[in-house]
Design a protein around this motif. Structure first.
Motif, PDB file in Angstrom:
ATOM      1  N   GLU A  16       0.831  -1.204   0.000  1.00  0.00           N
ATOM      2  CA  GLU A  16       0.000   0.000   0.000  1.00  0.00           C
ATOM      3  C   GLU A  16       0.867   1.257   0.000  1.00  0.00           C
ATOM      4  N   ALA A  17       1.946   1.244   0.791  1.00  0.00           N
ATOM      5  CA  ALA A  17       2.854   2.397   0.825  1.00  0.00           C
ATOM      6  C   ALA A  17       3.555   2.570  -0.519  1.00  0.00           C
ATOM      7  N   LEU A  18       3.954   1.467  -1.134  1.00  0.00           N
ATOM      8  CA  LEU A  18       4.585   1.533  -2.450  1.00  0.00           C
ATOM      9  C   LEU A  18       3.614   2.095  -3.482  1.00  0.00           C
ATOM     10  N   GLN A  19       2.357   1.701  -3.389  1.00  0.00           N
ATOM     11  CA  GLN A  19       1.343   2.225  -4.314  1.00  0.00           C
ATOM     12  C   GLN A  19       1.153   3.723  -4.114  1.00  0.00           C
ATOM     13  N   LEU A  20       1.142   4.176  -2.869  1.00  0.00           N
ATOM     14  CA  LEU A  20       1.026   5.614  -2.602  1.00  0.00           C
ATOM     15  C   LEU A  20       2.205   6.375  -3.197  1.00  0.00           C
ATOM     16  N   LEU A  21       3.406   5.820  -3.045  1.00  0.00           N
ATOM     17  CA  LEU A  21       4.595   6.453  -3.611  1.00  0.00           C
ATOM     18  C   LEU A  21       4.513   6.486  -5.132  1.00  0.00           C
ATOM     19  N   ALA A  22       4.098   5.382  -5.728  1.00  0.00           N
ATOM     20  CA  ALA A  22       3.944   5.324  -7.183  1.00  0.00           C
ATOM     21  C   ALA A  22       2.924   6.348  -7.663  1.00  0.00           C
ATOM     22  N   ASP A  23       1.809   6.450  -6.969  1.00  0.00           N
ATOM     23  CA  ASP A  23       0.779   7.420  -7.340  1.00  0.00           C
ATOM     24  C   ASP A  23       1.311   8.842  -7.240  1.00  0.00           C
ATOM     25  N   ALA A  24       2.081   9.123  -6.192  1.00  0.00           N
ATOM     26  CA  ALA A  24       2.628  10.468  -5.996  1.00  0.00           C
ATOM     27  C   ALA A  24       3.591  10.842  -7.110  1.00  0.00           C
ATOM     28  N   GLU A  25       4.268   9.853  -7.693  1.00  0.00           N
ATOM     29  CA  GLU A  25       5.229  10.107  -8.766  1.00  0.00           C
ATOM     30  C   GLU A  25       4.659   9.795 -10.143  1.00  0.00           C
ATOM     31  N   GLU A  26       3.353   9.534 -10.183  1.00  0.00           N
ATOM     32  CA  GLU A  26       2.646   9.228 -11.432  1.00  0.00           C
ATOM     33  C   GLU A  26       3.322   8.083 -12.195  1.00  0.00           C
ATOM     34  N   ARG A  27       3.585   7.010 -11.454  1.00  0.00           N
ATOM     35  CA  ARG A  27       4.171   5.805 -12.029  1.00  0.00           C
ATOM     36  C   ARG A  27       3.273   4.627 -11.681  1.00  0.00           C
ATOM     37  N   SER A  28       3.435   3.550 -12.429  1.00  0.00           N
ATOM     38  CA  SER A  28       2.736   2.325 -12.064  1.00  0.00           C
ATOM     39  C   SER A  28       3.470   1.695 -10.887  1.00  0.00           C
ATOM     40  N   LEU A  29       2.809   0.776 -10.224  1.00  0.00           N
ATOM     41  CA  LEU A  29       3.424   0.055  -9.108  1.00  0.00           C
ATOM     42  C   LEU A  29       4.691  -0.650  -9.592  1.00  0.00           C
ATOM     43  N   SER A  30       4.617  -1.290 -10.729  1.00  0.00           N
ATOM     44  CA  SER A  30       5.763  -2.000 -11.284  1.00  0.00           C
ATOM     45  C   SER A  30       6.909  -1.039 -11.611  1.00  0.00           C
ATOM     46  N   GLN A  31       6.594   0.080 -12.244  1.00  0.00           N
ATOM     47  CA  GLN A  31       7.630   1.064 -12.574  1.00  0.00           C
ATOM     48  C   GLN A  31       8.315   1.581 -11.310  1.00  0.00           C
TER      49      GLN A  31
END
Length: 56
Positions: A16-31
């Motif tokens: 969930e934290a990784l997803q929040l970080l990805a969203d904040a940087e406009e990246r996919s979870l995988s990216q």
């Protein structure tokens, strides 16, 4: 060199934290995961913990 699939298991809270970080940087979870891994590899190479990979 082609891309490969890697499966990893992590705690739900970390995902969930990784997803929040990805969203904040406009990246996919995988990216985002790939970016973090690449940063860790580069840091380990710079620290002399692992050798540089030839061809990179």
């Amino acid at each position: 060199m082609g891309k490969v699939t890697v499966t990893l298991y992590m705690e739900e809270e970390d995902k969930e934290a990784l997803q929040l970080l990805a969203d904040a940087e406009e990246r996919s979870l995988s990216q985002m995961a790939v970016l973090i891994v690449k940063r860790a590899i580069k840091q380990a190479q710079n620290d002399g913990k692992i050798p540089p990979i030839r061809g990179k």
